[in-house]
Design a protein around this motif. Structure first.
Motif, PDB file in Angstrom:
ATOM      1  N   VAL A  60       0.877  -1.170   0.000  1.00 18.53           N
ATOM      2  CA  VAL A  60       0.000   0.000   0.000  1.00 18.53           C
ATOM      3  C   VAL A  60       0.916   1.222   0.000  1.00 18.53           C
ATOM      4  CG1 VAL A  60      -1.824   1.253   1.179  1.00 18.53           C
ATOM      5  CG2 VAL A  60      -1.733  -1.239   1.323  1.00 18.53           C
ATOM      6  N   VAL A  61       0.674   2.149  -0.930  1.00 14.13           N
ATOM      7  CA  VAL A  61       1.540   3.325  -1.075  1.00 14.13           C
ATOM      8  C   VAL A  61       0.776   4.570  -0.645  1.00 14.13           C
ATOM      9  CG1 VAL A  61       2.995   4.656  -2.642  1.00 14.13           C
ATOM     10  CG2 VAL A  61       2.673   2.194  -3.029  1.00 14.13           C
ATOM     11  N   VAL A  62       1.328   5.297   0.332  1.00 16.29           N
ATOM     12  CA  VAL A  62       0.683   6.503   0.845  1.00 16.29           C
ATOM     13  C   VAL A  62       1.705   7.638   0.882  1.00 16.29           C
ATOM     14  CG1 VAL A  62      -0.982   5.216   2.236  1.00 16.29           C
ATOM     15  CG2 VAL A  62       1.202   5.922   3.247  1.00 16.29           C
ATOM     16  N   GLN A  63       1.199   8.874   0.978  1.00 14.79           N
ATOM     17  CA  GLN A  63       2.069  10.048   1.088  1.00 14.79           C
ATOM     18  C   GLN A  63       1.825  10.718   2.435  1.00 14.79           C
ATOM     19  OE1 GLN A  63       2.407  12.527  -2.428  1.00 14.79           O
ATOM     20  NE2 GLN A  63       2.594  14.366  -1.192  1.00 14.79           N
ATOM     21  N   TYR A  64       2.909  11.248   3.044  1.00 16.14           N
ATOM     22  CA  TYR A  64       2.844  11.743   4.418  1.00 16.14           C
ATOM     23  C   TYR A  64       3.724  12.974   4.578  1.00 16.14           C
ATOM     24  CZ  TYR A  64       3.535  11.330   9.559  1.00 16.14           C
ATOM     25  OH  TYR A  64       3.592  11.531  10.930  1.00 16.14           O
ATOM     26  N   PRO A  65       3.130  14.178   4.758  1.00 18.50           N
ATOM     27  CA  PRO A  65       1.720  14.535   4.551  1.00 18.50           C
ATOM     28  C   PRO A  65       1.325  14.304   3.089  1.00 18.50           C
ATOM     29  CG  PRO A  65       2.891  16.279   5.741  1.00 18.50           C
ATOM     30  CD  PRO A  65       3.931  15.346   5.208  1.00 18.50           C
ATOM     31  N   ASP A  66       0.024  14.166   2.836  1.00 19.20           N
ATOM     32  CA  ASP A  66      -0.390  13.809   1.472  1.00 19.20           C
ATOM     33  C   ASP A  66      -0.440  15.043   0.565  1.00 19.20           C
ATOM     34  OD1 ASP A  66      -2.893  15.124   1.738  1.00 19.20           O
ATOM     35  OD2 ASP A  66      -3.911  13.285   2.364  1.00 19.20           O
ATOM     36  N   LEU A  67      -0.840  14.814  -0.680  1.00 18.73           N
ATOM     37  CA  LEU A  67      -0.851  15.874  -1.685  1.00 18.73           C
ATOM     38  C   LEU A  67      -1.610  17.107  -1.222  1.00 18.73           C
ATOM     39  CD1 LEU A  67      -0.382  16.844  -4.674  1.00 18.73           C
ATOM     40  CD2 LEU A  67      -2.598  15.782  -5.190  1.00 18.73           C
ATOM     41  N   PHE A  68      -2.705  16.907  -0.503  1.00 23.79           N
ATOM     42  CA  PHE A  68      -3.557  18.018  -0.076  1.00 23.79           C
ATOM     43  C   PHE A  68      -3.132  18.586   1.275  1.00 23.79           C
ATOM     44  CE2 PHE A  68      -6.052  15.285  -2.877  1.00 23.79           C
ATOM     45  CZ  PHE A  68      -6.417  16.195  -3.859  1.00 23.79           C
ATOM     46  N   GLY A  69      -2.063  18.032   1.853  1.00 26.73           N
ATOM     47  CA  GLY A  69      -1.543  18.523   3.117  1.00 26.73           C
ATOM     48  C   GLY A  69      -1.993  17.750   4.336  1.00 26.73           C
ATOM     49  N   ALA A  83      -1.290  -7.926   8.050  1.00 32.77           N
ATOM     50  CA  ALA A  83      -2.168  -9.068   8.311  1.00 32.77           C
ATOM     51  C   ALA A  83      -2.400  -9.902   7.054  1.00 32.77           C
ATOM     52  CB  ALA A  83      -3.501  -8.587   8.874  1.00 32.77           C
ATOM     53  N   LYS A  84      -2.267  -9.266   5.889  1.00 34.76           N
ATOM     54  CA  LYS A  84      -2.467  -9.985   4.622  1.00 34.76           C
ATOM     55  C   LYS A  84      -1.161 -10.165   3.854  1.00 34.76           C
ATOM     56  CE  LYS A  84      -7.344  -8.867   4.137  1.00 34.76           C
ATOM     57  NZ  LYS A  84      -8.429  -8.378   3.246  1.00 34.76           N
ATOM     58  N   GLY A  85      -0.045 -10.001   4.543  1.00 37.28           N
ATOM     59  CA  GLY A  85       1.244 -10.263   3.927  1.00 37.28           C
ATOM     60  C   GLY A  85       1.757  -9.191   3.001  1.00 37.28           C
ATOM     61  N   ALA A  86       1.208  -7.978   3.089  1.00 38.08           N
ATOM     62  CA  ALA A  86       1.639  -6.869   2.231  1.00 38.08           C
ATOM     63  C   ALA A  86       2.501  -5.894   3.032  1.00 38.08           C
ATOM     64  CB  ALA A  86       0.423  -6.147   1.645  1.00 38.08           C
ATOM     65  N   LEU A  87       3.133  -4.960   2.327  1.00 38.16           N
ATOM     66  CA  LEU A  87       4.002  -3.962   2.950  1.00 38.16           C
ATOM     67  C   LEU A  87       3.353  -2.589   2.887  1.00 38.16           C
ATOM     68  CD1 LEU A  87       7.470  -4.944   1.385  1.00 38.16           C
ATOM     69  CD2 LEU A  87       6.330  -5.918   3.396  1.00 38.16           C
ATOM     70  N   LEU A  88       3.792  -1.703   3.772  1.00 38.85           N
ATOM     71  CA  LEU A  88       3.371  -0.304   3.715  1.00 38.85           C
ATOM     72  C   LEU A  88       4.539   0.526   3.210  1.00 38.85           C
ATOM     73  CD1 LEU A  88       1.367   2.007   4.271  1.00 38.85           C
ATOM     74  CD2 LEU A  88       2.340   2.164   6.584  1.00 38.85           C
ATOM     75  N   VAL A  89       4.314   1.260   2.124  1.00 39.37           N
ATOM     76  CA  VAL A  89       5.315   2.153   1.551  1.00 39.37           C
ATOM     77  C   VAL A  89       4.857   3.586   1.794  1.00 39.37           C
ATOM     78  CG1 VAL A  89       6.502   2.881  -0.546  1.00 39.37           C
ATOM     79  CG2 VAL A  89       5.893   0.472  -0.236  1.00 39.37           C
ATOM     80  N   VAL A  90       5.713   4.400   2.411  1.00 36.82           N
ATOM     81  CA  VAL A  90       5.373   5.786   2.722  1.00 36.82           C
ATOM     82  C   VAL A  90       6.278   6.714   1.938  1.00 36.82           C
ATOM     83  CG1 VAL A  90       5.223   7.551   4.520  1.00 36.82           C
ATOM     84  CG2 VAL A  90       4.546   5.189   5.025  1.00 36.82           C
ATOM     85  N   VAL A  91       5.672   7.702   1.271  1.00 32.71           N
ATOM     86  CA  VAL A  91       6.397   8.710   0.510  1.00 32.71           C
ATOM     87  C   VAL A  91       6.376  10.022   1.293  1.00 32.71           C
ATOM     88  CG1 VAL A  91       6.416  10.064  -1.615  1.00 32.71           C
ATOM     89  CG2 VAL A  91       5.768   7.643  -1.686  1.00 32.71           C
ATOM     90  N   VAL A  92       7.534  10.647   1.454  1.00 28.83           N
ATOM     91  CA  VAL A  92       7.623  11.940   2.141  1.00 28.83           C
ATOM     92  C   VAL A  92       8.215  12.942   1.163  1.00 28.83           C
ATOM     93  CG1 VAL A  92       8.556  13.209   4.109  1.00 28.83           C
ATOM     94  CG2 VAL A  92       7.991  10.779   4.356  1.00 28.83           C
ATOM     95  N   THR A  93       7.431  13.941   0.763  1.00 24.52           N
ATOM     96  CA  THR A  93       7.929  14.922  -0.209  1.00 24.52           C
ATOM     97  C   THR A  93       8.521  16.162   0.459  1.00 24.52           C
ATOM     98  OG1 THR A  93       5.747  15.945  -0.398  1.00 24.52           O
ATOM     99  CG2 THR A  93       6.273  14.188  -1.963  1.00 24.52           C
TER     100      THR A  93
END
Length: 294
Positions: A60-69, A83-93
């Protein structure tokens, strides 16, 4: 990288990820044979990304803070992914934000990709910038690129060596996890010097100053602000077309911000404007923008 770690081929992408990042991922997906499940943009935040995760999801790819702040706690998303065997990917701009916000690793992030330009590197008409990359120790051998480590030479003098580098980068290029063809060493050096001079206390003070000035502008704009929690960027709603307002104010010597329609054309978000405030913004700037938008 997440696909290699999980041996899956679908990424769930936040609708509030910067569309340039999303489009780059879509290009990679097209040629490398994986799929993207892209959520629609949600300016107010509060996406239900956990509900999109299934047994085929690699990350799952998320932005922190996100595009809208928006600032969000992604702990629940991380837990649902794991829990379902996936990873969390965080983008920091905006790396300065981490001087004030909870770090992604503390929320369960497995991979963090960040932009370090704002510390020590001028914009220079679009580049060059430098990337920051981190992962959990257990995934380090799947990282694209190389890891350098500190050591001593035969005479006891401090030195640096390539601690971890894939052989494929040298002998089997077509199987390499990355092919590094540019040198961002000077940008990284400027970043390191700037961060060293700031220190931990200085970085926190810089982050506090950024947020305080953004909050001061938000107070002036009040009813127009869409973003409920933010660092130094937030979204405001205008009475008309934001792109037209930006053009009109540019003619008056005011850089008002970025219209959301420029990033999400045709999404029905034409009245939204992205505003950024940093330590270089003074009281006169805040007053001028607030009056102009009013």
């Amino acid at each position: 990288m997440a696909n290699r770690v999980t041996r899956r081929s679908k990424a769930v992408v936040s609708g509030n990820l910067h569309p340039h990042y999303r489009d780059t991922a879509a290009t990679l997906a097209r040629f490398q044979g994986f799929t993207l499940d892209c959520a629609p943009p949600r300016p107010q935040g509060g996406e239900d990304l956990a509900g999109r995760i299934d047994a085929e999801t690699s990350c799952v790819v998320v932005q922190y803070p996100d595009l809208f702040g928006n600032i969000a706690d992604y702990s629940d998303v991380a837990a649902a992914a794991h829990a379902k065997g996936a990873l969390l990917v965080v983008v920091v701009t905006e790396i300065v934000a981490l001087g004030a916000l909870r770090p992604p690793g503390a929320m369960g992030a497995d991979i963090v990709a960040a932009e370090g330009q704002s510390l020590g590197n001028p914009m220079s008409f679009g580049g060059p910038h430098l990337g920051l990359f981190a992962t959990r120790t257990r995934h380090v051998r799947q990282m694209p690129g190389r890891l350098c480590g500190e050591t001593v030479d035969a005479e006891g003098r401090r030195g640096y060596v390539l601690t971890l580098v894939a052989r494929e980068q040298h002998i089997r290029r077509e199987r390499a996890t990355s092919n590094i063809c540019t040198n961002s060493g000077l940008c990284a050096l400027a970043f390191t010097i700037h961060l060293t001079l700031l220190g931990e206390t200085g970085l926190k003070r810089l982050a506090s100053l950024n947020h305080a000035r953004a909050a001061a502008l938000a107070d002036r704009l009040d009813r127009r602000v869409v973003t409920s929690s933010f660092f130094n960027e937030f979204t405001v709603r205008l009475d008309g077309d934001a792109a037209a307002a930006v053009e009109r104010l540019a003619g008056e010597g005011i850089l008002a911000g970025v219209p959301v329609s420029r990033l999400h054309p045709g999404a029905g978000l034409d009245d939204l404007l992205l505003v950024a405030v940093t330590e270089t913004t003074d009281e006169d700037d805040l007053a001028a923008l607030a009056e102009a938008l009013g």
